[in-house]
Design an enzyme around this catalytic site. Structure first.
Site, PDB file in Angstrom:
ATOM      1  N   GLU A   1       0.819  -1.219   0.000  1.00  9.83           N
ATOM      2  CA  GLU A   1       0.000   0.000   0.000  1.00  9.83           C
ATOM      3  C   GLU A   1       0.853   1.269   0.000  1.00  9.83           C
ATOM      4  O   GLU A   1       0.362   2.337  -0.373  1.00  9.83           O
ATOM      5  CB  GLU A   1      -0.950  -0.002   1.212  1.00  9.83           C
ATOM      6  CG  GLU A   1      -2.030  -1.060   1.077  1.00  9.83           C
ATOM      7  CD  GLU A   1      -2.833  -1.283   2.351  1.00  9.83           C
ATOM      8  OE1 GLU A   1      -3.981  -1.736   2.236  1.00  9.83           O
ATOM      9  OE2 GLU A   1      -2.329  -1.036   3.461  1.00  9.83           O
TER      10      GLU A   1
ATOM     11  N   MET B   1      -9.452  -2.980   8.225  1.00  8.76           N
ATOM     12  CA  MET B   1      -9.023  -3.389   9.564  1.00  8.76           C
ATOM     13  C   MET B   1      -8.256  -2.320  10.338  1.00  8.76           C
ATOM     14  O   MET B   1      -7.700  -2.617  11.391  1.00  8.76           O
ATOM     15  CB  MET B   1      -8.199  -4.688   9.450  1.00  8.76           C
ATOM     16  CG  MET B   1      -8.991  -5.806   8.784  1.00  8.76           C
ATOM     17  SD  MET B   1      -8.061  -7.311   8.431  1.00  8.76           S
ATOM     18  CE  MET B   1      -7.812  -7.963  10.063  1.00  8.76           C
TER      19      MET B   1
ATOM     20  N   ASP C   1     -11.416  -6.423  -3.160  1.00  3.46           N
ATOM     21  CA  ASP C   1     -12.188  -7.681  -3.152  1.00  3.46           C
ATOM     22  C   ASP C   1     -13.611  -7.355  -2.725  1.00  3.46           C
ATOM     23  O   ASP C   1     -13.904  -6.243  -2.296  1.00  3.46           O
ATOM     24  CB  ASP C   1     -11.536  -8.680  -2.183  1.00  3.46           C
ATOM     25  CG  ASP C   1     -11.482  -8.125  -0.757  1.00  3.46           C
ATOM     26  OD1 ASP C   1     -12.464  -8.286  -0.033  1.00  3.46           O
ATOM     27  OD2 ASP C   1     -10.465  -7.497  -0.391  1.00  3.46           O
TER      28      ASP C   1
HETATM   29  N1  SAH Z   1      -2.720 -11.374   3.376  1.00  2.90           N
HETATM   30  C1  SAH Z   1      -2.434 -10.757   4.639  1.00  2.90           C
HETATM   31  C2  SAH Z   1      -3.712 -10.444   5.389  1.00  2.90           C
HETATM   32  C3  SAH Z   1      -4.418  -9.307   4.751  1.00  2.90           C
HETATM   33  S1  SAH Z   1      -5.650  -8.668   5.780  1.00  2.90           S
HETATM   34  C4  SAH Z   1      -1.538 -11.714   5.399  1.00  2.90           C
HETATM   35  O1  SAH Z   1      -1.034 -12.605   4.785  1.00  2.90           O
HETATM   36  O2  SAH Z   1      -1.330 -11.530   6.581  1.00  2.90           O
HETATM   37  C5  SAH Z   1      -6.359  -7.488   4.679  1.00  2.90           C
HETATM   38  C6  SAH Z   1      -5.795  -6.086   4.687  1.00  2.90           C
HETATM   39  O3  SAH Z   1      -6.450  -5.333   3.661  1.00  2.90           O
HETATM   40  C7  SAH Z   1      -6.091  -5.309   5.963  1.00  2.90           C
HETATM   41  O4  SAH Z   1      -5.069  -4.367   6.172  1.00  2.90           O
HETATM   42  C8  SAH Z   1      -7.453  -4.640   5.680  1.00  2.90           C
HETATM   43  O5  SAH Z   1      -7.484  -3.305   6.119  1.00  2.90           O
HETATM   44  C9  SAH Z   1      -7.633  -4.669   4.148  1.00  2.90           C
HETATM   45  N2  SAH Z   1      -8.742  -5.480   3.613  1.00  2.90           N
HETATM   46  C10 SAH Z   1      -8.879  -5.746   2.279  1.00  2.90           C
HETATM   47  N3  SAH Z   1      -9.935  -6.555   2.070  1.00  2.90           N
HETATM   48  C11 SAH Z   1     -10.495  -6.806   3.278  1.00  2.90           C
HETATM   49  C12 SAH Z   1     -11.598  -7.624   3.693  1.00  2.90           C
HETATM   50  N4  SAH Z   1     -12.297  -8.351   2.817  1.00  2.90           N
HETATM   51  N5  SAH Z   1     -11.888  -7.671   5.025  1.00  2.90           N
HETATM   52  C13 SAH Z   1     -11.150  -6.962   5.917  1.00  2.90           C
HETATM   53  N6  SAH Z   1     -10.085  -6.202   5.573  1.00  2.90           N
HETATM   54  C14 SAH Z   1      -9.738  -6.119   4.275  1.00  2.90           C
END
Ligand code: SAH
Length: 255
Positions: free
Chosen positions: A16, A198, A222
């Site tokens: 980001e 989040m 997404d």
């Molecule tokens: N792939 C990461 C986890 C990503 S969590 C890992 O391997 O640890 C998703 C991140 O993108 C968070 O920072 C949140 O703010 C945002 N985000 C994008 N899509 C989201 C969703 N469907 N639900 C919650 N947060 C989402």
């Protein structure tokens, strides 16, 4: 822009903010609490850029450090989010009007979603700047402009055809939304929410308590449902770097 301004720019994950960090000049790196803060100039403006890691606690400690150690005068969060409202599609951008912590619940002591002892449920972002950005983000999203930055073949992978910018409510909590059940439960309780992520409402609460103006801008990666984890992973690798870099360019010009 006033010389005394220092803009704190944060995202949650490297993808980001990497595009922004690559655009910095005169960079110094400072490590505090396991996070690397990049202090420098972005198009002639003083900024500090950092990725917080994921979730409300990580975002809160990072924005507190921006405020207390780096004395930033404005806070900007840029990142990705899952689309909740039916009008919001992958590749769209949501500019926060206000933010709510959907997982705060001290009921029956306090109304659901209200932050106890603060008496606040929705945190309002800097309205004049947010509204001003809607037009410049709309221009960036115009397909002729967008394809100067991202190959059409990449846009097609995510069915991004006529992306739009939205202004409204963002909901934050410590959950990645990857089922229709999670999504529907949020819609039932908070039908005005445009997207879910989040960190944003945690950043908003800290800025509210310190009296510092903030904005939160999220690109939809997404649909917060069964396909979310696949869409999220490929979107952040290909698209979010460009959106983040170009949107922040507009913000820095406007602040
Ligand atoms: N792939 C990461 C986890 C990503 S969590 C890992 O391997 O640890 C998703 C991140 O993108 C968070 O920072 C949140 O703010 C945002 N985000 C994008 N899509 C989201 C969703 N469907 N639900 C919650 N947060 C989402």
């Amino acid at each position: 822009m006033s010389q005394s301004k220092v803009i704190g720019i944060l995202g949650a994950i490297p993808e980001e903010v990497n595009g922004i960090i690559h655009s910095l000049t005169n960079v110094t790196e400072v490590v505090i609490g396991g996070r690397k803060y990049y202090k420098g100039l972005l198009y002639g403006v003083n900024v500090v850029v950092v990725y917080s890691r994921i979730g409300k606690v990580a975002a809160s400690v990072t924005v507190s450090t921006l405020l207390l150690h780096f004395n930033v005068s404005n806070v900007v969060f840029v990142g990705v989010a899952g689309g909740i409202h039916a009008d919001v599609r992958v590749g769209d951008v949501v500019v926060a009007k206000d933010l709510i912590q959907y997982d705060m619940d001290a009921s029956p002591l306090r109304p659901k979603f209200e932050i106890p002892l603060l008496g606040q449920t929705y945190f309002h972002s800097e309205e004049a700047l947010s509204r001003k950005l809607l037009a410049s983000i709309e221009s960036f999203l115009a397909i002729d402009c967008l394809t100067k930055h991202i190959e059409p073949v990449e846009l097609r992978k995510f069915n991004i055809e006529a992306p739009r910018v939205h202004y409204g409510t963002i909901a934050s909590g410590d959950q990645f939304f990857s089922t229709n059940k999670q999504k529907q439960a949020l819609i039932d309780e908070l039908p005005n929410v445009l997207c879910v992520e989040m960190e944003g409402a945690a950043v908003a609460q800290v800025c509210y308590e310190f009296g510092v103006p903030f904005i939160v801008i999220r690109t939809i990666s997404d649909n917060a449902n069964q396909e979310a984890s696949f869409s999220f992973q490929s979107f952040v690798q290909i698209i979010s770097l460009v959106y983040g870099r170009e949107i922040v360019k507009e913000i820095v010009k406007s602040i």
